[in-house]
Design a protein around this motif. Structure first.
Motif, PDB file in Angstrom:
ATOM      1  N   CYS A  21       0.832  -1.206   0.000  1.00  0.00           N
ATOM      2  CA  CYS A  21       0.000   0.000   0.000  1.00  0.00           C
ATOM      3  C   CYS A  21       0.864   1.253   0.000  1.00  0.00           C
ATOM      4  N   LEU A  22       1.936   1.252   0.775  1.00  0.00           N
ATOM      5  CA  LEU A  22       2.846   2.394   0.764  1.00  0.00           C
ATOM      6  C   LEU A  22       3.496   2.564  -0.606  1.00  0.00           C
ATOM      7  N   MET A  23       3.882   1.461  -1.226  1.00  0.00           N
ATOM      8  CA  MET A  23       4.480   1.542  -2.555  1.00  0.00           C
ATOM      9  C   MET A  23       3.482   2.074  -3.576  1.00  0.00           C
ATOM     10  N   LEU A  24       2.229   1.658  -3.471  1.00  0.00           N
ATOM     11  CA  LEU A  24       1.205   2.163  -4.378  1.00  0.00           C
ATOM     12  C   LEU A  24       0.986   3.658  -4.186  1.00  0.00           C
ATOM     13  N   GLN A  25       0.965   4.093  -2.928  1.00  0.00           N
ATOM     14  CA  GLN A  25       0.765   5.509  -2.661  1.00  0.00           C
ATOM     15  C   GLN A  25       1.920   6.333  -3.213  1.00  0.00           C
ATOM     16  N   ALA A  26       3.147   5.853  -3.026  1.00  0.00           N
ATOM     17  CA  ALA A  26       4.304   6.560  -3.574  1.00  0.00           C
ATOM     18  C   ALA A  26       4.294   6.549  -5.096  1.00  0.00           C
ATOM     19  N   SER A  27       3.861   5.430  -5.679  1.00  0.00           N
ATOM     20  CA  SER A  27       3.805   5.333  -7.133  1.00  0.00           C
ATOM     21  C   SER A  27       2.800   6.305  -7.730  1.00  0.00           C
ATOM     22  N   GLN A  28       1.653   6.481  -7.072  1.00  0.00           N
ATOM     23  CA  GLN A  28       0.627   7.387  -7.588  1.00  0.00           C
ATOM     24  C   GLN A  28       1.002   8.853  -7.406  1.00  0.00           C
ATOM     25  N   GLU A  29       1.553   9.184  -6.248  1.00  0.00           N
ATOM     26  CA  GLU A  29       1.849  10.588  -5.980  1.00  0.00           C
ATOM     27  C   GLU A  29       3.015  11.105  -6.812  1.00  0.00           C
ATOM     28  N   TYR A  30       3.984  10.250  -7.101  1.00  0.00           N
ATOM     29  CA  TYR A  30       5.183  10.702  -7.813  1.00  0.00           C
ATOM     30  C   TYR A  30       5.277  10.111  -9.219  1.00  0.00           C
ATOM     31  N   GLU A  31       4.190   9.456  -9.669  1.00  0.00           N
ATOM     32  CA  GLU A  31       4.076   8.979 -11.041  1.00  0.00           C
ATOM     33  C   GLU A  31       5.277   8.100 -11.441  1.00  0.00           C
ATOM     34  N   VAL A  32       5.466   7.055 -10.676  1.00  0.00           N
ATOM     35  CA  VAL A  32       6.541   6.096 -10.913  1.00  0.00           C
ATOM     36  C   VAL A  32       5.907   4.718 -11.035  1.00  0.00           C
ATOM     37  N   GLU A  33       6.419   3.894 -11.952  1.00  0.00           N
ATOM     38  CA  GLU A  33       5.915   2.530 -12.085  1.00  0.00           C
ATOM     39  C   GLU A  33       6.212   1.742 -10.811  1.00  0.00           C
ATOM     40  N   ILE A  34       5.195   1.053 -10.329  1.00  0.00           N
ATOM     41  CA  ILE A  34       5.362   0.330  -9.068  1.00  0.00           C
ATOM     42  C   ILE A  34       6.348  -0.826  -9.210  1.00  0.00           C
ATOM     43  N   GLN A  35       6.507  -1.360 -10.423  1.00  0.00           N
ATOM     44  CA  GLN A  35       7.461  -2.443 -10.630  1.00  0.00           C
ATOM     45  C   GLN A  35       8.901  -1.975 -10.449  1.00  0.00           C
ATOM     46  N   ARG A  36       9.132  -0.661 -10.580  1.00  0.00           N
ATOM     47  CA  ARG A  36      10.482  -0.127 -10.432  1.00  0.00           C
ATOM     48  C   ARG A  36      10.838   0.186  -8.977  1.00  0.00           C
ATOM     49  N   LEU A  37       9.861   0.152  -8.072  1.00  0.00           N
ATOM     50  CA  LEU A  37      10.118   0.480  -6.676  1.00  0.00           C
ATOM     51  C   LEU A  37      10.713  -0.716  -5.942  1.00  0.00           C
ATOM     52  N   SER A  38      11.595  -0.447  -5.027  1.00  0.00           N
ATOM     53  CA  SER A  38      12.284  -1.492  -4.279  1.00  0.00           C
ATOM     54  C   SER A  38      11.459  -1.894  -3.063  1.00  0.00           C
ATOM     55  N   PHE A  39      11.099  -3.154  -2.980  1.00  0.00           N
ATOM     56  CA  PHE A  39      10.348  -3.637  -1.820  1.00  0.00           C
ATOM     57  C   PHE A  39      11.227  -3.613  -0.568  1.00  0.00           C
TER      58      PHE A  39
END
Length: 480
Positions: free
Chosen positions: A375-393
């Protein structure tokens, strides 16, 4: 606060009294300041009557967040959570707390398993609000994995070890089948069983998770007539890799394009019904099922060409072209990475509780923590327009551990919101490198220490006194 003789001290003593009164409602690891909006408050509130109705040091909410803290911090013992309780009470109250871990362990035992399941579903539903559809379908990915646990008598009875391991030398083994959302990566539901239960039989417990408008995506281990027919009966199409037991002859059936055929599968014999389904459900399955078989080649620079054969109940080639179905199936590999995040990054590969009852609760806490991180990754992805697959778990987990401490020390809600926004900005900035076509087979570089294998139970194992080296795979060579 009543200070009739010293009214000038009333303003200073009132906040202190308020902090003491709210001490019992505070959670230890302060994770609820970060994750509280994602969790239904009423599920963690004190019950009116029953098990969790008494006022105790380890209340339901405090015990839950203490357990969640242990899940997010691998190798965190119960002693550390108890020390946090002691430090909190020492700071805000003169009351002394016992240093023993028994009360906290009893508090973990009082956590209702159905409440934990509701919390997991609530967090997953919160993540699904941001799910994007593929041609009007919500893609749900299916796969299975296995976890180990301590070698206790109760665990062995519920989840026996493999037959290849000697008694007393192995560990209990649990099978887990999970259903994930492809768009968000959240775990929607799961089923668990022992080594005697097939993954297909575990998946049949999760069929209620599939609704009209969903699309099931799985590997060839789940590719069976029974599952395809049951999903089609629920108006849920499926896209699987064709099972190796079926020939996949593209010379049969109606041609829909190059390497694309429409065939009709017949209902198999009752052997499959005896393994997975009751007779009533088996008789409700249609005797025939039209499916579409397509084959495509996976070409990557520097690697040999691989041919994959897929089977799907999306039979319209105009609405669902073969190339788009092939690209969609290629995304199935994401579930392997999600299981790796849970098992390797969070440490769920080896559970630590000593009884099946607590093992089930520990498993639920791992999945709750995983969904909260997503959920935190999704929120960061939406607010900063970044693909969630590129975020580090793993980077998100590390950020939660450190920022939660700073958020708890903030003196105002405004400062807390600033820290939460800074955490989301840090998550969005921690991007994984884009490495298309990367392939790294599993291999271990660091060799294990030359210790002897445990070939007998611990109380029967005796080490040799006169050898300076352990020979693990072959006996010592002696001179003739």
């Amino acid at each position: 606060m009543h200070t009739p003789f010293f009214p000038q001290f009333r303003a200073r003593l009132a906040p202190l009294g308020k902090r003491v009164r709210t001490l019992r409602q505070q959670s230890l690891p302060h994770l609820d300041l970060l994750f509280g909006p994602l969790l239904p408050t009423w599920l963690l509130s004190q019950a009116d009557e029953g098990t969790n109705s008494r006022e105790q040091i380890y209340s339901l909410r405090r015990t839950f967040f203490g357990f969640l803290y242990q899940v997010l911090n691998p190798d965190c013992p119960c002693r550390e959570v108890v020390r946090q309780v002691q430090s909190l009470f020492a700071l805000l109250s003169p009351r002394r707390i016992s240093k023993a871990t028994g009360a906290y362990c009893q508090g973990r035992g009082r956590l209702p398993i159905d409440t934990l399941a509701r919390l997991r579903c609530a967090v997953a539903a919160h993540a699904q609000k941001a799910a994007q559809l593929w041609k009007g379908f919500c893609i749900k990915v299916i796969d299975g994995t296995g976890v180990s646990m301590p070698d206790t008598l109760k665990n062995q009875r519920a989840y026996p070890q493999s037959r290849e391991q000697k008694p007393g030398c192995g560990f209990p083994f649990m099978k887990v089948v999970g259903v994930f959302s492809l768009a968000t990566g959240a775990l929607l539901d799961y089923a668990k069983g022992n080594k005697h239960q097939h993954e297909l039989s575990l998946l049949h417990r999760l069929l209620d998770q599939f609704k009209p408008g969903d699309l099931a995506l799985a590997d060839r281990g789940f590719s069976s007539y029974t599952l395809l027919a049951l999903l089609w009966k629920k108006k849920v199409p499926a896209l699987f890799r064709l099972h190796h037991a079926r020939g996949g002859d593209l010379r049969k059936g109606k041609p829909l394009g190059q390497n694309d055929r429409l065939v009709v599968w017949k209902k198999p014999q009752n052997c499959e019904r005896r393994r997975y389904l009751p007779l009533v459900l088996w008789n409700s399955i249609a005797p025939e099922l039209p499916v579409r078989i397509l084959r495509f080649s996976l070409r990557r620079a520097g690697y040999r060409t691989r041919c994959l054969t897929l089977v799907t109940t999306l039979v319209d080639p105009q609405l669902y072209p073969a190339e788009q179905l092939a690209l969609l199936y290629a995304k199935r590999w994401q579930i392997e990475l999600w299981f790796r995040d849970i098992k390797t990054s969070m440490g769920m590969e080896v559970l630590r509780c000593q009884s099946p009852k607590m093992i089930h609760k520990e498993l639920e806490l791992f999945f709750i923590a995983y969904n909260l991180i997503r959920c935190l990754m999704l929120q960061a992805s939406q607010e900063y327009e970044v693909e969630i697959q590129r975020l580090s778990f793993k980077g998100t987990v590390d950020g939660v551990r450190q920022f939660s401490v700073a958020i708890a020390q903030a003196r105002s809600r405004k400062k807390q919101k600033q820290l939460i926004n800074q955490l989301l900005q840090t998550i969005a900035g921690d991007l994984l490198p884009d490495r298309p076509g990367r392939r790294e087979p599993r291999a271990v570089k660091r060799r294990p220490k030359p210790g002897a294998w445990l070939t007998k139970p611990r109380h029967k194992f005796k080490d040799s006194q006169h050898r300076n080296r352990y020979w693990k795979n072959k006996p010592r060579k002696t001179r003739a």
